[in-house]
Write an enzyme that holds these catalytic residues in place. Structure first.
Site, short mmCIF file in Angstrom:
data_model
loop_
_atom_site.label_atom_id
_atom_site.label_comp_id
_atom_site.label_asym_id
_atom_site.label_seq_id
_atom_site.Cartn_x
_atom_site.Cartn_y
_atom_site.Cartn_z
CB CYS A 2 -6.33 -42.66 -13.64
SG CYS A 2 -6.56 -41.77 -15.18
NE ARG A 53 -4.13 -37.67 -19.00
CZ ARG A 53 -3.97 -36.76 -19.95
NH1 ARG A 53 -2.75 -36.48 -20.38
NH2 ARG A 53 -5.01 -36.12 -20.46
CB VAL A 57 -11.75 -35.78 -19.61
CG1 VAL A 57 -12.37 -34.39 -19.80
CG2 VAL A 57 -12.72 -36.67 -18.84
#
Length: 228
Positions: A2, A53, A57
């Protein structure tokens, strides 16, 4: 991995222009986040957050950033991982929070709303570089993890305050025209790297590990304080 970028101080820009500029800066970080990208701007405040991004998770769109808190006060761009978010989540749920997705980002925002920024950060265990815009106080807070695993740079291009995951994203701002910092160059030749808080450019700095910086205006003199 990221990557994110934030700019603040372009009060004269309209929403479309500010969004386009922020998206362009964030696009230079596509290699850090090939899965998704997002932009959030507040033209009245002259602030923009851009994000690239790498979904790890929570793979769903519910992990999209920049992300606003449930109460609407905070907007976050966050690189890294908070390892103990699954332990914090039930505690926050008992305090009345509900969650749409399963990302640690959403838990961070709930923690900030519940405990405040400084108290929440002390509970986080992980590696992270965070830009947090407070819509109520019109303030920007930058946070770097305790050991400096995640990069965070900041400085000024003209009257605009810039911060982000890589200098190349900040250098893409049209007002960026800064000379090489000769003292930093000497440090590089001596040590083989440039230690924090210096960078290769004059007027730009690297956040030292374990520090937190809150600015009430883009022209404010930064004074990072250690939280660890």
């Amino acid at each position: 991995m990221c990557g994110w970028v934030a700019c603040w101080g372009m009060a004269d820009a309209d929403e479309a222009a500010l969004g386009e500029l922020t998206a362009g800066l964030a696009e230079t970080l596509r290699h850090r986040g090939p899965d998704d990208g997002g932009v959030w701007v507040d033209a009245a405040a002259g602030v923009g957050l851009g994000f690239r991004r790498l979904a790890i998770v929570d793979l769903s769109p519910l992990g999209h950033q920049p992300m606003a808190s449930a109460g609407g006060r905070y907007v976050i761009a966050f690189n890294g991982e908070v390892y103990n978010f699954a332990r914090l989540r039930p505690e926050l749920e008992r305090l009345g929070h509900s969650f749409r997705g399963h990302s640690d980002t959403e838990v961070l925002l709930a923690a900030f709303e519940t405990w405040g920024i400084a108290a929440a950060v002390e509970r986080f265990i992980g590696m992270f570089a965070i830009a947090l815009w407070d819509r109520q106080e019109q303030a920007l807070t930058l946070i770097r993890d305790r050991l400096g695993k995640k990069p965070l740079y900041y400085g000024w291009a003209g009257d605009t305050f810039l911060c982000g995951s890589e200098l190349k994203a900040l250098r893409a701002h049209p007002a960026f025209d800064l000379p090489v910092n000769r003292d930093a160059l000497a440090l590089f030749l001596r040590h083989g790297y440039i230690p924090a808080p210096y960078t290769i450019y004059q007027g730009f700095y690297k956040m030292t590990p374990g520090t937190l910086l809150t600015l009430q205006s883009p022209a404010e003199r930064p004074n990072p304080r250690a939280y660890w």
